[in-house]
Scaffold this motif. Structure first.
Motif, PDB file in Angstrom:
ATOM      1  N   THR A  27      -0.219   5.782   0.084  1.00  8.18           N
ATOM      2  CA  THR A  27       1.216   6.032   0.183  1.00  8.18           C
ATOM      3  C   THR A  27       1.880   5.593  -1.109  1.00  8.18           C
ATOM      4  OG1 THR A  27       1.708   3.864   1.110  1.00  8.18           O
ATOM      5  CG2 THR A  27       1.179   5.614   2.682  1.00  8.18           C
ATOM      6  N   THR A  29       5.879   4.330  -2.648  1.00 10.02           N
ATOM      7  CA  THR A  29       7.323   4.150  -2.618  1.00 10.02           C
ATOM      8  C   THR A  29       7.868   4.623  -3.962  1.00 10.02           C
ATOM      9  OG1 THR A  29       7.140   2.276  -1.120  1.00 10.02           O
ATOM     10  CG2 THR A  29       9.201   2.478  -2.369  1.00 10.02           C
ATOM     11  N   THR A  31      10.483   4.718  -6.844  1.00 10.86           N
ATOM     12  CA  THR A  31      11.500   3.824  -7.403  1.00 10.86           C
ATOM     13  C   THR A  31      12.496   4.608  -8.253  1.00 10.86           C
ATOM     14  OG1 THR A  31      10.296   3.362  -9.443  1.00 10.86           O
ATOM     15  CG2 THR A  31       9.773   1.972  -7.514  1.00 10.86           C
ATOM     16  N   GLY A 105      13.457   4.264  -3.128  1.00  9.53           N
ATOM     17  CA  GLY A 105      13.053   3.341  -2.077  1.00  9.53           C
ATOM     18  C   GLY A 105      12.352   4.000  -0.902  1.00  9.53           C
ATOM     19  N   ASP A 106      12.349   5.338  -0.843  1.00  9.14           N
ATOM     20  CA  ASP A 106      11.620   6.016   0.228  1.00  9.14           C
ATOM     21  C   ASP A 106      10.120   5.903  -0.027  1.00  9.14           C
ATOM     22  OD1 ASP A 106      13.870   6.766   1.649  1.00  9.14           O
ATOM     23  OD2 ASP A 106      13.801   8.879   1.042  1.00  9.14           O
ATOM     24  N   THR A 107       9.378   5.677   1.045  1.00  7.02           N
ATOM     25  CA  THR A 107       7.919   5.613   0.966  1.00  7.02           C
ATOM     26  C   THR A 107       7.361   6.899   1.550  1.00  7.02           C
ATOM     27  OG1 THR A 107       7.914   3.211   1.110  1.00  7.02           O
ATOM     28  CG2 THR A 107       5.854   4.344   1.690  1.00  7.02           C
ATOM     29  N   ASN A 137       8.332  10.922   5.025  1.00  2.15           N
ATOM     30  CA  ASN A 137       8.902   9.627   4.633  1.00  2.15           C
ATOM     31  C   ASN A 137       8.636   8.558   5.688  1.00  2.15           C
ATOM     32  OD1 ASN A 137      10.863   9.951   6.673  1.00  2.15           O
ATOM     33  ND2 ASN A 137      12.475  10.563   5.243  1.00  2.15           N
ATOM     34  N   GLN A 138       9.144   7.369   5.427  1.00  2.00           N
ATOM     35  CA  GLN A 138       8.899   6.217   6.300  1.00  2.00           C
ATOM     36  C   GLN A 138       9.548   6.378   7.676  1.00  2.00           C
ATOM     37  OE1 GLN A 138      10.753   6.232   3.536  1.00  2.00           O
ATOM     38  NE2 GLN A 138      12.702   5.207   3.927  1.00  2.00           N
TER      39      GLN A 138
END
Length: 156
Positions: A27, A29, A31, A105-107, A137-138
């Protein structure tokens, strides 16, 4: 030398039958630095990706991750378990959609589903495989989807 280190990690044509679903383990994230670097490196001056003040005035209220970064990440997340050492060539990407925005900030995690597979008519050592890649996404939302057609090695 350990022979397993020399074995490709990707899957061969014979392992890619229609209906196969691969949930990729890696995965990432995303930035702000990733987004700014990718956007400026690709000469994209879109303020929606680079200018917080401008983006604050949009319906999103903050900068969006460049969709081509999202697409590149989606394909990249699939490489280790799908094509690493077994890909001959990418033949095309189609049906690329971005149903939800991606923000700093999305993983993202990915999954790939084999849609079609057939032997190559001109290369007896390879087959043509079409997969649908999905970036999630998360929150479990699909944020990108595409079909990728690739020429894959057969087992020797």
């Amino acid at each position: 030398m350990n022979e397993d280190l020399n074995r490709p990690q990707g899957r061969y044509f014979e392992e890619l039958t229609p209906g196969t679903l691969i949930r990729h383990r890696v995965t990432r994230t995303i930035t702000e630095a990733d987004n700014v670097f990718f956007t400026t490196m690709t000469m994209n001056p879109q303020p929606l990706h680079l200018d917080h003040e401008y983006a604050a005035g949009t319906e999103f209220g903050r900068p969006l991750v460049n969709s081509l970064l999202t697409l590149s990440l989606l394909v990249g997340l699939s490489v280790h378990e799908l094509t690493l050492g077994t890909l001959v060539a990418n033949l095309g990407l189609t049906d690329v959609v971005f149903p939800r925005p991606v923000f700093h900030g999305d993983t993202i995690h990915a999954e790939s589903e084999v849609l079609e597979a057939r032997a190559s008519g001109s290369r007896p050592d390879a087959g043509i495989v079409t997969v649908e890649h999905r970036a999630i996404n998360q929150r479990g939302e699909v944020v990108a989807r595409c079909k990728r057609t690739a020429l894959m090695q057969k087992r020797k």
